[in-house]
Design a protein around this motif. Structure first.
Motif, PDB file in Angstrom:
ATOM      1  N   UNK A  20     -15.626  12.571  12.394  1.00  0.00           N
ATOM      2  CA  UNK A  20     -15.525  13.709  11.469  1.00  0.00           C
ATOM      3  C   UNK A  20     -14.961  13.453   9.915  1.00  0.00           C
ATOM      4  N   UNK A  21     -15.485  14.557   9.168  1.00  0.00           N
ATOM      5  CA  UNK A  21     -15.183  14.337   7.819  1.00  0.00           C
ATOM      6  C   UNK A  21     -14.153  13.852   7.307  1.00  0.00           C
ATOM      7  N   UNK A  22     -13.051  14.171   7.930  1.00  0.00           N
ATOM      8  CA  UNK A  22     -11.659  13.837   7.375  1.00  0.00           C
ATOM      9  C   UNK A  22     -11.320  12.502   7.621  1.00  0.00           C
ATOM     10  N   UNK A  23     -12.191  11.647   8.448  1.00  0.00           N
ATOM     11  CA  UNK A  23     -11.777  10.266   8.831  1.00  0.00           C
ATOM     12  C   UNK A  23     -12.877   9.496   8.003  1.00  0.00           C
ATOM     13  N   UNK A  24     -13.954  10.102   7.005  1.00  0.00           N
ATOM     14  CA  UNK A  24     -14.751   9.435   6.529  1.00  0.00           C
ATOM     15  C   UNK A  24     -14.299   9.114   4.992  1.00  0.00           C
ATOM     16  N   UNK A  25     -14.435   7.726   4.482  1.00  0.00           N
ATOM     17  CA  UNK A  25     -13.957   7.512   2.960  1.00  0.00           C
ATOM     18  C   UNK A  25     -15.182   8.086   2.210  1.00  0.00           C
ATOM     19  N   UNK A  26     -15.006   8.765   1.132  1.00  0.00           N
ATOM     20  CA  UNK A  26     -15.784   9.392   0.254  1.00  0.00           C
ATOM     21  C   UNK A  26     -15.382   9.365  -1.309  1.00  0.00           C
ATOM     22  N   UNK A  27     -16.280   9.476  -2.067  1.00  0.00           N
ATOM     23  CA  UNK A  27     -16.070   9.701  -3.605  1.00  0.00           C
ATOM     24  C   UNK A  27     -16.647  10.784  -3.796  1.00  0.00           C
ATOM     25  N   UNK A  28     -16.107  11.576  -5.093  1.00  0.00           N
ATOM     26  CA  UNK A  28     -16.668  12.529  -5.725  1.00  0.00           C
ATOM     27  C   UNK A  28     -17.861  12.391  -6.722  1.00  0.00           C
ATOM     28  N   UNK A  29     -18.729  13.196  -6.639  1.00  0.00           N
ATOM     29  CA  UNK A  29     -19.892  12.902  -7.678  1.00  0.00           C
ATOM     30  C   UNK A  29     -19.485  12.775  -9.197  1.00  0.00           C
ATOM     31  N   UNK A  30     -18.293  13.461  -9.593  1.00  0.00           N
ATOM     32  CA  UNK A  30     -17.992  13.204 -10.993  1.00  0.00           C
ATOM     33  C   UNK A  30     -16.736  12.166 -11.144  1.00  0.00           C
ATOM     34  N   UNK A  31     -16.770  11.425 -10.282  1.00  0.00           N
ATOM     35  CA  UNK A  31     -15.656  10.108 -10.356  1.00  0.00           C
ATOM     36  C   UNK A  31     -16.357   9.054 -11.422  1.00  0.00           C
ATOM     37  N   UNK A  32     -15.611   8.576 -11.890  1.00  0.00           N
ATOM     38  CA  UNK A  32     -16.110   7.270 -12.804  1.00  0.00           C
ATOM     39  C   UNK A  32     -16.437   6.331 -11.989  1.00  0.00           C
ATOM     40  N   UNK A  33     -17.384   5.422 -12.336  1.00  0.00           N
ATOM     41  CA  UNK A  33     -17.731   4.316 -11.389  1.00  0.00           C
ATOM     42  C   UNK A  33     -16.547   2.987 -11.435  1.00  0.00           C
ATOM     43  N   UNK A  34     -15.775   3.145 -12.093  1.00  0.00           N
ATOM     44  CA  UNK A  34     -14.387   2.278 -12.080  1.00  0.00           C
ATOM     45  C   UNK A  34     -13.811   2.611 -10.772  1.00  0.00           C
ATOM     46  N   UNK A  35     -13.284   4.083 -10.815  1.00  0.00           N
ATOM     47  CA  UNK A  35     -12.691   4.573  -9.625  1.00  0.00           C
ATOM     48  C   UNK A  35     -13.371   4.528  -8.540  1.00  0.00           C
ATOM     49  N   UNK A  36     -14.842   4.558  -8.349  1.00  0.00           N
ATOM     50  CA  UNK A  36     -15.573   4.397  -7.126  1.00  0.00           C
ATOM     51  C   UNK A  36     -15.601   3.103  -6.576  1.00  0.00           C
ATOM     52  N   UNK A  37     -15.621   1.975  -7.788  1.00  0.00           N
ATOM     53  CA  UNK A  37     -15.651   0.615  -7.370  1.00  0.00           C
ATOM     54  C   UNK A  37     -14.443   0.050  -6.860  1.00  0.00           C
ATOM     55  N   UNK A  38     -13.198   0.750  -7.069  1.00  0.00           N
ATOM     56  CA  UNK A  38     -12.026   0.367  -6.417  1.00  0.00           C
ATOM     57  C   UNK A  38     -12.051   0.958  -4.947  1.00  0.00           C
TER      58      UNK A  38
END
Ligand code: AMP
Length: 164
Positions: A20-38
């Motif tokens: 289920x969605x609440x157990x799946x790691x995700x990022x937001x489309x407007x996060x910057x790539x540094x955050x997403x990389x971490x």
């Protein structure tokens, strides 16, 4: 077409396929790539879903999509990461499915992908079905089929018709 016996046994575990969605790691489309990389480095998953602020599914992100942005003329330049968002590099053309999903469709997608994304009618992210979860159900079905069905080779039937 999938054999009825297989479909029925797999059907019993259908609810267990999906993480289920609440157990799946995700990022937001407007996060910057540094955050997403971490995030990707921490969770250690190869690819994760990208959502918007209202939980709509938008795409998928992997580390290799990010590292491409870091390649500068003189080697790796991580300063570029804060200048771009996830939406700039994510994979957008992603196959999704909706409930009630058909086992056949999932099997076809999982031949090529590690997981399939499940959304609702409004494209709200509902969860993922991974190869691993599906294989657990295949394993269960392979063990249970003999307890639930009598399976005989069709060739025996053909032989007995011929001898009559
Ligand atoms: P698995 O079949 O468990 O190896 O998972 C296949 C792929 O699904 C992983 O490589 C990830 O990209 C994704 N995945 C599995 N579980 C999660 C999770 N909890 N959060 C985010 N992505 C996941």
């Amino acid at each position: 077409m999938i054999a009825k016996a297989v479909e029925q046994l797999m059907e019993q575990r259908k609810e267990k396929f999906m993480i289920p969605a609440e157990l799946v790691a995700n990022v937001l489309e407007n996060n910057n790539l540094e955050h997403a990389f971490l995030v990707l480095t921490k969770v250690r998953y190869a690819k994760i879903p990208v959502l918007d602020s209202k939980q709509h599914f938008k795409g998928l992100l992997s580390l290799s999509m990010i590292t491409e942005t870091m390649l500068g003329l003189n080697g790796i330049d991580p300063s570029n990461l804060t200048k771009h968002t996830v939406a700039d590099v994510m994979e957008k053309d992603v196959h999704t499915i909706q409930k009630p999903f058909k086992l056949e469709d999932i099997l076809h997608i999982l031949v090529d992908e590690n997981f399939v994304v499940v959304v609702d009618e409004q494209e709200i992210f509902t969860g993922i079905i991974t190869r691993r979860e599906l294989l657990k159900s295949v394993n269960h079905m392979a063990h249970e089929i003999g307890n639930n069905y009598e399976i005989k080779p069709l060739i025996e039937k053909a032989d007995s018709i011929r001898s009559n």
